[in-house]
Design a protein around this motif. Structure first.
Motif, PDB file in Angstrom:
ATOM      1  N   GLY A  81      -8.725   9.459  -5.885  1.00 48.17           N
ATOM      2  CA  GLY A  81      -7.141   8.789  -5.726  1.00 48.17           C
ATOM      3  C   GLY A  81      -6.600   9.827  -4.717  1.00 48.17           C
ATOM      4  N   GLU A  82      -6.909  10.268  -4.101  1.00 49.02           N
ATOM      5  CA  GLU A  82      -5.513  11.360  -3.173  1.00 49.02           C
ATOM      6  C   GLU A  82      -6.083  11.561  -2.070  1.00 49.02           C
ATOM      7  N   LYS A  83      -5.283  11.024  -1.322  1.00 49.80           N
ATOM      8  CA  LYS A  83      -5.068  12.075   0.165  1.00 49.80           C
ATOM      9  C   LYS A  83      -5.893  12.523   0.561  1.00 49.80           C
ATOM     10  N   VAL A 102      -4.663   7.897   4.791  1.00 50.80           N
ATOM     11  CA  VAL A 102      -6.036   7.947   4.203  1.00 50.80           C
ATOM     12  C   VAL A 102      -6.551   8.384   2.866  1.00 50.80           C
ATOM     13  N   ILE A 103      -7.057   7.253   1.685  1.00 45.95           N
ATOM     14  CA  ILE A 103      -7.405   8.068   0.007  1.00 45.95           C
ATOM     15  C   ILE A 103      -8.727   8.276  -0.023  1.00 45.95           C
ATOM     16  N   ALA A 104      -8.968   9.152   0.015  1.00 44.23           N
ATOM     17  CA  ALA A 104     -10.271   9.293  -1.090  1.00 44.23           C
ATOM     18  C   ALA A 104     -10.686   8.169  -2.222  1.00 44.23           C
ATOM     19  N   PHE A 131      -4.345   3.838   4.385  1.00 47.38           N
ATOM     20  CA  PHE A 131      -5.793   2.909   4.434  1.00 47.38           C
ATOM     21  C   PHE A 131      -6.411   3.930   3.814  1.00 47.38           C
ATOM     22  N   MET A 132      -6.784   2.709   3.420  1.00 41.17           N
ATOM     23  CA  MET A 132      -7.541   2.787   1.925  1.00 41.17           C
ATOM     24  C   MET A 132      -9.406   2.239   1.423  1.00 41.17           C
ATOM     25  N   GLY A 133     -10.415   1.920   1.176  1.00 40.65           N
ATOM     26  CA  GLY A 133     -11.289   1.388   0.752  1.00 40.65           C
ATOM     27  C   GLY A 133     -12.408   1.009   0.387  1.00 40.65           C
ATOM     28  N   TYR A 134     -12.768   0.194  -0.217  1.00 38.41           N
ATOM     29  CA  TYR A 134     -14.251   0.359  -1.314  1.00 38.41           C
ATOM     30  C   TYR A 134     -15.504   0.512  -0.886  1.00 38.41           C
ATOM     31  N   SER A 183     -14.655   2.154   6.975  1.00 42.46           N
ATOM     32  CA  SER A 183     -14.105   1.484   7.815  1.00 42.46           C
ATOM     33  C   SER A 183     -12.294   1.702   7.915  1.00 42.46           C
ATOM     34  N   ALA A 184     -12.205   1.976   6.697  1.00 46.22           N
ATOM     35  CA  ALA A 184     -10.694   2.558   6.866  1.00 46.22           C
ATOM     36  C   ALA A 184     -10.028   3.831   7.232  1.00 46.22           C
ATOM     37  N   CYS A 185     -11.469   4.821   7.315  1.00 48.67           N
ATOM     38  CA  CYS A 185     -10.467   5.776   8.502  1.00 48.67           C
ATOM     39  C   CYS A 185     -10.908   5.672   9.529  1.00 48.67           C
ATOM     40  N   GLY A 186     -12.146   4.367   9.964  1.00 49.52           N
ATOM     41  CA  GLY A 186     -11.716   3.708  11.494  1.00 49.52           C
ATOM     42  C   GLY A 186     -10.430   3.746  11.864  1.00 49.52           C
ATOM     43  N   CYS A 187      -9.628   2.701  10.237  1.00 53.13           N
ATOM     44  CA  CYS A 187      -8.732   1.771  10.860  1.00 53.13           C
ATOM     45  C   CYS A 187      -7.752   2.820  11.729  1.00 53.13           C
TER      46      CYS A 187
END
Length: 313
Positions: A230-232, A224-226, A90-93, A99-103
């Protein structure tokens, strides 16, 4: 079997009826009712939901747009998740990282929306002078940094070697555009954003948001990628650092994409609103498939596309 990555968009492509369009699908309506009753939505967001046709400039008002985009993404994920394989990443811009953390289940949906509302409010409050952001295409990072230094600007997002987003004071925008053009930029486009996100202009907002995150309910995971690295991120502490840090530090979106690909992801689905990240992925990386939910008339077709795409790669 190739991996599947879910991407949550940032602000910029939202429209007034985006939430309304999801309510025909099972799960979205009941989740919206629960989030509304939780009291996490600001008054402007409730006005938008009640009268989307009258949303007007609320669509792009930062303190309202952030929780509304997050709400849309929580509802979209609720509507499609049973139709999809479990994402490996999961990752978000920008805002989408929250939101990616929520998903991914790091936050419950209402908690993600509550944090998005706090983020938007704090960032709007930190914009003590009028601010904006601009996409710059055709200049490398070093060229752009030199120009930014002259306009109290900062590279906010790295999309590609010659595609960046810059945050800066609004009054400096005309001279900044002229200097970028003079230096060889192919295009400079002002974005519909009123805060210089991911720059030093948001330093106070980042500190305040960190406090809000420290008080939040977490269920950390490792997929989740930060955006800043760019790391998990695996632990609660790293997630807080990443989510707070990206408010006033640059996001390296290209590194995020490279990281997801390194973990085996070859199929990318953007939740929306918009499809700019899917289009950018296809233009920058070979051997992948990418689409966005708003490209489909019926969400049930999303699952069929992901299944077919994973069979083709």
């Amino acid at each position: 079997m190739p991996g599947f990555c879910l991407i949550c968009s940032g602000q910029g492509a939202q429209d007034a009826p985006m939430v309304e369009r999801l309510l025909a699908y099972p799960g979205a309506g009941p989740l919206l009712a629960r989030i509304r009753s939780s009291g996490v939505l600001p008054g402007g967001a409730l006005a938008w939901l009640d009268r989307p046709g009258d949303a007007g400039d609320l669509i792009f008002r930062n303190d309202i747009a952030q929780p509304m985009v997050c709400l849309y993404q929580m509802l979209a994920w609720e509507a499609v998740k049973t139709l999809l394989p479990a994402p490996g990443i999961f990752m978000g811009y920008s805002l989408g990282e929250l939101s990616a953390c929520g998903c991914a289940g790091v936050f419950k949906p209402a908690e993600a929306v509550r944090l998005a509302a706090a983020r938007g409010r704090l960032m709007s409050g930190a914009a003590v002078i009028p601010q904006t952001m601009a996409a710059v295409l055709g200049l490398d990072g070093e060229q752009l940094k030199g120009i930014c230094a002259r306009f109290k600007a900062q590279v906010a997002i790295i999309n590609a070697a010659d595609h960046h987003v810059v945050g800066l004071p609004l009054e400096a925008l005309p001279a900044f555009i002229a200097e970028c053009s003079k230096s060889g930029a192919a295009r400079v486009v002002r974005l519909p954003v009123a805060v210089a996100a991911h720059t030093f202009h948001m330093r106070e907002a980042a500190r305040a948001f960190e406090k809000a995150l420290l008080a939040a309910e977490f269920n950390p995971g490792g997929n989740v990628i930060a955006g800043v690295s760019g790391e998990k991120v695996f632990s609660r502490e790293r997630m807080i650092s990443a989510l707070a840090g990206q408010v006033d530090c640059a996001i390296d979106w290209r590194a995020c994409m490279e990281s997801a690909i390194s973990y085996g992801c070859r199929v990318f689905l953007e939740l929306g609103p918009g499809n700019s990240l899917a289009r950018m992925a296809l233009s920058e990386f070979q051997g992948i498939e990418a689409r966005a939910i708003p490209e489909f008339r019926d969400l049930r077709a999303v699952g069929r596309w992901v299944e077919a795409a994973m069979g083709r790669i």
